[in-house]
Design a protein around this motif. Structure first.
Motif, PDB file in Angstrom:
ATOM      1  N   PHE A 140      -0.360  37.191  19.962  1.00 26.12           N
ATOM      2  CA  PHE A 140      -0.527  36.342  20.692  1.00 26.12           C
ATOM      3  C   PHE A 140      -1.598  36.707  21.899  1.00 26.12           C
ATOM      4  CE2 PHE A 140       3.926  35.553  19.706  1.00 26.12           C
ATOM      5  CZ  PHE A 140       3.727  34.347  19.085  1.00 26.12           C
ATOM      6  N   GLY A 141      -2.079  37.787  21.646  1.00 23.56           N
ATOM      7  CA  GLY A 141      -3.122  38.458  22.594  1.00 23.56           C
ATOM      8  C   GLY A 141      -2.833  39.397  23.617  1.00 23.56           C
ATOM      9  N   GLU A 142      -3.499  40.289  23.829  1.00 26.44           N
ATOM     10  CA  GLU A 142      -3.281  41.473  24.522  1.00 26.44           C
ATOM     11  C   GLU A 142      -2.810  40.998  26.004  1.00 26.44           C
ATOM     12  OE1 GLU A 142      -5.548  45.073  24.837  1.00 26.44           O
ATOM     13  OE2 GLU A 142      -5.870  45.269  22.375  1.00 26.44           O
ATOM     14  N   ALA A 143      -3.589  40.044  26.749  1.00 20.84           N
ATOM     15  CA  ALA A 143      -3.341  39.634  27.886  1.00 20.84           C
ATOM     16  C   ALA A 143      -1.751  39.257  28.263  1.00 20.84           C
ATOM     17  CB  ALA A 143      -4.313  38.457  28.365  1.00 20.84           C
ATOM     18  N   SER A 144      -1.371  38.590  27.021  1.00 16.26           N
ATOM     19  CA  SER A 144       0.118  38.050  27.120  1.00 16.26           C
ATOM     20  C   SER A 144       1.093  39.277  26.860  1.00 16.26           C
ATOM     21  CB  SER A 144       0.443  36.975  26.231  1.00 16.26           C
ATOM     22  OG  SER A 144       1.687  36.730  26.018  1.00 16.26           O
ATOM     23  N   TYR A 145       0.825  40.174  26.065  1.00 10.43           N
ATOM     24  CA  TYR A 145       1.598  41.128  25.785  1.00 10.43           C
ATOM     25  C   TYR A 145       1.505  42.252  27.097  1.00 10.43           C
ATOM     26  CZ  TYR A 145       2.350  45.966  23.822  1.00 10.43           C
ATOM     27  OH  TYR A 145       2.908  47.262  23.443  1.00 10.43           O
ATOM     28  N   TRP A 146       0.357  42.638  27.506  1.00 10.73           N
ATOM     29  CA  TRP A 146       0.558  43.363  28.827  1.00 10.73           C
ATOM     30  C   TRP A 146       0.866  42.605  30.116  1.00 10.73           C
ATOM     31  CZ3 TRP A 146       0.682  48.354  28.237  1.00 10.73           C
ATOM     32  CH2 TRP A 146       0.099  49.058  27.190  1.00 10.73           C
ATOM     33  N   ALA A 147       1.223  41.315  29.937  1.00 12.08           N
ATOM     34  CA  ALA A 147       1.897  40.698  31.197  1.00 12.08           C
ATOM     35  C   ALA A 147       3.225  40.835  31.200  1.00 12.08           C
ATOM     36  CB  ALA A 147       1.555  39.291  31.082  1.00 12.08           C
ATOM     37  N   GLN A 148       3.732  40.924  29.950  1.00 13.74           N
ATOM     38  CA  GLN A 148       5.204  41.169  29.833  1.00 13.74           C
ATOM     39  C   GLN A 148       5.579  42.682  30.285  1.00 13.74           C
ATOM     40  OE1 GLN A 148       7.499  39.651  26.254  1.00 13.74           O
ATOM     41  NE2 GLN A 148       5.127  39.192  25.530  1.00 13.74           N
ATOM     42  N   HIS A 149       4.631  43.599  30.122  1.00 10.96           N
ATOM     43  CA  HIS A 149       4.763  44.992  30.409  1.00 10.96           C
ATOM     44  C   HIS A 149       4.871  44.941  32.120  1.00 10.96           C
ATOM     45  CE1 HIS A 149       2.806  48.906  32.244  1.00 10.96           C
ATOM     46  NE2 HIS A 149       3.754  49.408  31.459  1.00 10.96           N
ATOM     47  N   ASP A 150       3.835  44.328  32.558  1.00 13.00           N
ATOM     48  CA  ASP A 150       3.582  44.327  34.226  1.00 13.00           C
ATOM     49  C   ASP A 150       4.898  43.596  34.833  1.00 13.00           C
ATOM     50  OD1 ASP A 150       1.319  45.569  33.576  1.00 13.00           O
ATOM     51  OD2 ASP A 150       0.137  44.046  33.716  1.00 13.00           O
ATOM     52  N   ALA A 151       5.391  42.572  34.063  1.00  9.75           N
ATOM     53  CA  ALA A 151       6.381  41.931  34.663  1.00  9.75           C
ATOM     54  C   ALA A 151       7.740  42.855  34.984  1.00  9.75           C
ATOM     55  CB  ALA A 151       6.931  40.674  33.871  1.00  9.75           C
ATOM     56  N   VAL A 152       8.079  43.957  34.034  1.00  9.78           N
ATOM     57  CA  VAL A 152       8.772  44.899  34.046  1.00  9.78           C
ATOM     58  C   VAL A 152      10.498  44.106  34.330  1.00  9.78           C
ATOM     59  CG1 VAL A 152       9.728  46.998  35.182  1.00  9.78           C
ATOM     60  CG2 VAL A 152       7.374  46.323  35.504  1.00  9.78           C
ATOM     61  N   ASP A 153      10.708  43.263  33.290  1.00 13.72           N
ATOM     62  CA  ASP A 153      11.995  42.613  33.206  1.00 13.72           C
ATOM     63  C   ASP A 153      12.494  42.631  32.035  1.00 13.72           C
ATOM     64  OD1 ASP A 153      10.540  40.823  31.731  1.00 13.72           O
ATOM     65  OD2 ASP A 153      10.492  39.212  33.086  1.00 13.72           O
ATOM     66  N   ASP A 154      11.988  43.543  30.985  1.00 12.96           N
ATOM     67  CA  ASP A 154      12.718  43.433  29.787  1.00 12.96           C
ATOM     68  C   ASP A 154      12.221  44.891  29.181  1.00 12.96           C
ATOM     69  OD1 ASP A 154      14.222  43.023  27.576  1.00 12.96           O
ATOM     70  OD2 ASP A 154      13.171  41.125  27.221  1.00 12.96           O
ATOM     71  N   VAL A 155      12.956  45.376  27.945  1.00  9.27           N
ATOM     72  CA  VAL A 155      12.667  46.563  27.133  1.00  9.27           C
ATOM     73  C   VAL A 155      11.226  46.436  26.622  1.00  9.27           C
ATOM     74  CG1 VAL A 155      12.900  47.988  25.401  1.00  9.27           C
ATOM     75  CG2 VAL A 155      14.939  46.905  26.521  1.00  9.27           C
ATOM     76  N   PHE A 156      10.061  47.287  26.853  1.00 13.92           N
ATOM     77  CA  PHE A 156       8.768  47.277  26.457  1.00 13.92           C
ATOM     78  C   PHE A 156       8.686  48.097  25.288  1.00 13.92           C
ATOM     79  CE2 PHE A 156       4.279  47.482  26.701  1.00 13.92           C
ATOM     80  CZ  PHE A 156       3.913  46.198  26.683  1.00 13.92           C
ATOM     81  N   TYR A 157       7.918  47.782  24.468  1.00 11.71           N
ATOM     82  CA  TYR A 157       7.323  48.431  23.383  1.00 11.71           C
ATOM     83  C   TYR A 157       6.182  48.866  23.164  1.00 11.71           C
ATOM     84  CZ  TYR A 157      12.229  47.351  21.641  1.00 11.71           C
ATOM     85  OH  TYR A 157      13.475  47.258  21.589  1.00 11.71           O
ATOM     86  N   ALA A 158       5.380  49.921  22.919  1.00 12.10           N
ATOM     87  CA  ALA A 158       4.079  50.169  23.049  1.00 12.10           C
ATOM     88  C   ALA A 158       3.771  51.431  22.179  1.00 12.10           C
ATOM     89  CB  ALA A 158       3.534  50.389  24.281  1.00 12.10           C
ATOM     90  N   ASP A 159       2.463  51.619  21.844  1.00 10.82           N
ATOM     91  CA  ASP A 159       2.225  52.970  21.274  1.00 10.82           C
ATOM     92  C   ASP A 159       2.135  54.079  22.010  1.00 10.82           C
ATOM     93  OD1 ASP A 159      -0.187  54.839  20.351  1.00 10.82           O
ATOM     94  OD2 ASP A 159       0.108  53.312  18.443  1.00 10.82           O
ATOM     95  N   ALA A 160       2.449  54.994  21.622  1.00 15.33           N
ATOM     96  CA  ALA A 160       2.732  56.393  22.350  1.00 15.33           C
ATOM     97  C   ALA A 160       1.292  56.817  23.125  1.00 15.33           C
ATOM     98  CB  ALA A 160       3.136  57.440  21.534  1.00 15.33           C
ATOM     99  N   ALA A 161       0.056  56.168  22.597  1.00 16.53           N
ATOM    100  CA  ALA A 161      -1.063  56.670  23.041  1.00 16.53           C
ATOM    101  C   ALA A 161      -1.644  55.598  23.882  1.00 16.53           C
ATOM    102  CB  ALA A 161      -2.178  56.937  21.841  1.00 16.53           C
TER     103      ALA A 161
END
Length: 215
Positions: A140-161
């Motif tokens: 759905f796009g990086e903006a939406s993806y990282w917005a979930q990270h910045d919200a810090v309200d759920d488990v987040f999954y990312a590449d180790a790098a």
């Protein structure tokens, strides 16, 4: 120091998106993930037999300043130690093959969630192929993806790098592929991001070998 699997014992659970194991592949059952913190002391005045049995040996001398325990010795070469962060995050290894590391990480997250951890406290990293949840959200796009990270309200999954993935109290790493160089950099980076607990899911022999080669 080499990563040694812990005894089954989990006191925490990790909330957040729960991925479904890939079709046709049976998810391995990881060992329980322990939560950081001292064990409760036995009741005062309880007989010695009620205390948890330990290794036989001479009585401990009067307690004074406690020095850091030495690294455990094994028959294999000692790998480079994963540096602890200022909070002294606890480290646990869950043995799993590369193609089962994500499933093991998902089960570890479930166990942590079941034990009371908030979803916002958990970050899951992968060294190889992306976690299915991350791949889906990135569609759905990086903006939406990282917005979930910045919200810090759920488990987040990312590449180790992924440098943008900031630390959380609990970090779970799935060593599900990638080069030895990627793994060697991912583990110390994950430890630096973990506030209280780091769980590594992967092949113990390969992990120790990679860290030892980069000592």
């Amino acid at each position: 120091m080499p990563l040694i699997p812990e005894e089954p014992q989990i006191h925490e659970s990790v909330p957040g998106p729960r991925a479904t194991p890939a079709a046709g592949r049976t998810a391995p059952t990881p060992r329980p993930v322990p939560g950081p913190g001292p064990r409760p002391a036995p009741p005062r005045g309880a007989p010695a037999s009620s205390a948890r049995p330990g290794k036989p040996g001479p009585a401990a001398p009067p307690r004074g300043p406690v020095a850091a325990p030495p690294a455990q010795r094994t028959g294999s070469p000692q790998p480079a130690a994963i540096p602890e962060n200022a909070a002294g995050a606890q480290l646990q290894l869950i043995p799993a093959p590369a193609d089962g590391a994500i499933d093991a990480a998902d089960e570890a997250v479930d166990l942590l969630l079941d034990s009371g951890r908030a979803p916002s406290e958990i970050l899951v990293l992968t060294t190889g192929e992306m976690h299915p949840w991350a791949a889906h959200e990135l569609s759905f796009g990086e903006a939406s993806y990282w917005a979930q990270h910045d919200a810090v309200d759920d488990v987040f999954y990312a590449d180790a790098a992924a440098q943008r993935a900031t630390g959380r109290p609990v970090v779970v790493v799935a060593v599900n592929g990638g080069t030895d160089e990627v793994t060697a950099h991912a583990l110390p980076s994950a430890m630096a991001r973990a506030g209280t607990l780091l769980v590594v899911c992967g092949d113990p022999q390969r992990i120790n070998s990679v860290l030892g080669a980069n000592a």
